[in-house]
Design an enzyme around this catalytic site. Structure first.
Site, PDB file in Angstrom:
ATOM      1  N   ARG A 115      13.775  82.729  38.038  1.00 35.97           N
ATOM      2  CA  ARG A 115      13.593  81.712  39.078  1.00 35.97           C
ATOM      3  C   ARG A 115      12.967  82.322  40.336  1.00 35.97           C
ATOM      4  NH1 ARG A 115      18.939  78.807  40.512  1.00 35.97           N
ATOM      5  NH2 ARG A 115      18.530  77.880  38.466  1.00 35.97           N
ATOM      6  N   HIS A 155       9.701  80.901  42.126  1.00 32.52           N
ATOM      7  CA  HIS A 155       9.711  80.442  43.516  1.00 32.52           C
ATOM      8  C   HIS A 155       8.764  81.265  44.386  1.00 32.52           C
ATOM      9  CE1 HIS A 155      13.343  77.606  43.881  1.00 32.52           C
ATOM     10  NE2 HIS A 155      13.045  77.720  42.596  1.00 32.52           N
ATOM     11  N   ASP A 156       8.474  82.487  43.972  1.00 32.14           N
ATOM     12  CA  ASP A 156       7.476  83.271  44.685  1.00 32.14           C
ATOM     13  C   ASP A 156       6.076  82.734  44.405  1.00 32.14           C
ATOM     14  OD1 ASP A 156       6.253  85.392  46.125  1.00 32.14           O
ATOM     15  OD2 ASP A 156       5.950  86.496  44.253  1.00 32.14           O
ATOM     16  N   ASN A 195      15.165  76.814  48.413  1.00 38.09           N
ATOM     17  CA  ASN A 195      15.564  78.205  48.187  1.00 38.09           C
ATOM     18  C   ASN A 195      16.976  78.541  48.650  1.00 38.09           C
ATOM     19  OD1 ASN A 195      13.142  78.995  47.009  1.00 38.09           O
ATOM     20  ND2 ASN A 195      12.201  79.557  48.967  1.00 38.09           N
ATOM     21  N   ASP A 244      16.526  79.535  24.482  1.00 40.17           N
ATOM     22  CA  ASP A 244      16.154  78.854  23.245  1.00 40.17           C
ATOM     23  C   ASP A 244      15.634  77.462  23.584  1.00 40.17           C
ATOM     24  OD1 ASP A 244      18.472  77.338  23.829  1.00 40.17           O
ATOM     25  OD2 ASP A 244      19.716  78.628  22.580  1.00 40.17           O
TER      26      ASP A 244
END
Length: 321
Positions: free
Chosen positions: A65, A69-70, A97, A249
């Protein structure tokens, strides 16, 4: 008859052309970027990620994540890692964030180890990109080639983080638009959403869904309400994939078919709309999902990187040099 070009001018032209081509080559990402300058970099990152995930399986989703988010805010430049200062507001406290992204200490530890071995060589942005891949693999997910050579930003954007990152209450059109703005197709958007087959979300992000949405499995909603009351427990956690929360999965898509998506933005992918067919494909074909996810991650990890002489190689991922 044309006058001949002086040899000095010809030599200058050659030098300029060579410099231009060198600049172009240095601006390209490559899989073997650190092969000579820091050959142990990938091993150090992999070891750090595996150790962190063994200690806490949730950390795998957190590192993935963090990479997402970067990259979604002005490209993959490690801007998300910058701490606020008295004169600078970064992205960590932006709405999508704050309270959501974590794993900074893991990246710090990896960076410290790499700096001991080859100081000033490996960017924080590249560490994030490799850690995102290695985290997925550590939780039995697919692997992909990570192209390297990113450099780190010297700034960040609080406002762009608030604007560009999809919200947990997004509807389908908002999701499609957010991903389209970054160059992703609808199918790639659904594939990337499949990253929610691992990790957890805070009660504040799914409270409205479990009390107000109608496209939710009733027993599933009641089971969540016990740990997420109407007016408290904002930070209480629930798995994004109730079936196999620590295994990468395709169960996430099967859950959507049973109206067991945790977030509103999850369930809208299977709610009688244009993405239902893609969810059905991924639910029935785990290998297709794995392949599409890996390809979409390669694409995401190359969003607007800083290369060449742009940006810097931060010594500390939390602050500029």
């Amino acid at each position: 008859m044309m006058n001949p070009i002086p040899s000095s001018m010809y030599n200058v032209a050659l030098i300029l052309l060579f410099s231009f081509l060198l600049g172009m080559s240095s601006a390209k990402l490559s899989e073997d970027f650190y092969e000579k300058s820091c050959p142990k970099a990938l091993f150090i990152i992999k070891s750090g990620v595996r150790s962190a995930v063994r200690a806490e399986p949730r950390m795998g989703a957190s590192l993935l994540r963090l990479h997402f988010h970067d990259c979604f805010v002005n490209g993959c430049d490690a801007s998300v890692l910058l701490d606020d200062t008295p004169t600078f507001t970064g992205e960590k406290t932006a709405g999508p964030n704050i309270g959501s992204i974590r794993g900074f200490d893991v990246i710090d530890d990896i960076k410290t180890q790499i700096e001991k071995y080859c100081p000033g060589v490996v960017s924080c942005a590249d560490i994030l990109a490799v850690a995102g891949r290695d985290s997925t693999v550590a939780l039995d997910g697919p692997s992909w080639k990570v192209l390297l050579g990113r450099r780190d930003s010297t700034t960040a954007s609080f406002s762009d983080a608030n604007r560009d990152l999809p919200a947990p209450n997004s509807n389908l059109n908002q999701l499609i638009s957010a991903y389209s703005n970054k160059g992703f197709s609808v199918r790639e958007m659904v594939a990337l959403s499949g990253s929610h087959t691992i990790g957890q979300a805070r009660c504040v992000n799914f409270r409205d869904r479990i009390y107000n949405d109608t496209n939710i499995n009733a027993p599933f909603a009641r089971s969540l309400q016990a740990n997420c009351p109407r007016s408290q427990g904002d930070d209480n956690l629930a798995p994004l994939d109730v079936t196999t929360p620590t295994s990468f999965d395709n169960k996430y898509f099967k859950n959507l078919q049973s109206q067991k998506g945790l977030l509103h933005s999850d369930q809208v992918l299977f709610n009688g709309g244009s993405t239902d067919s893609i969810v059905n494909i991924y639910s029935s074909n785990p290998s297709t999902f794995a392949s599409d996810f890996a390809n979409a991650m390669v694409k995401m990890s190359t969003l607007s990187p800083l290369t060449g002489s742009n940006g810097q190689i931060r010594k500390n991922c939390r602050k500029i040099n």
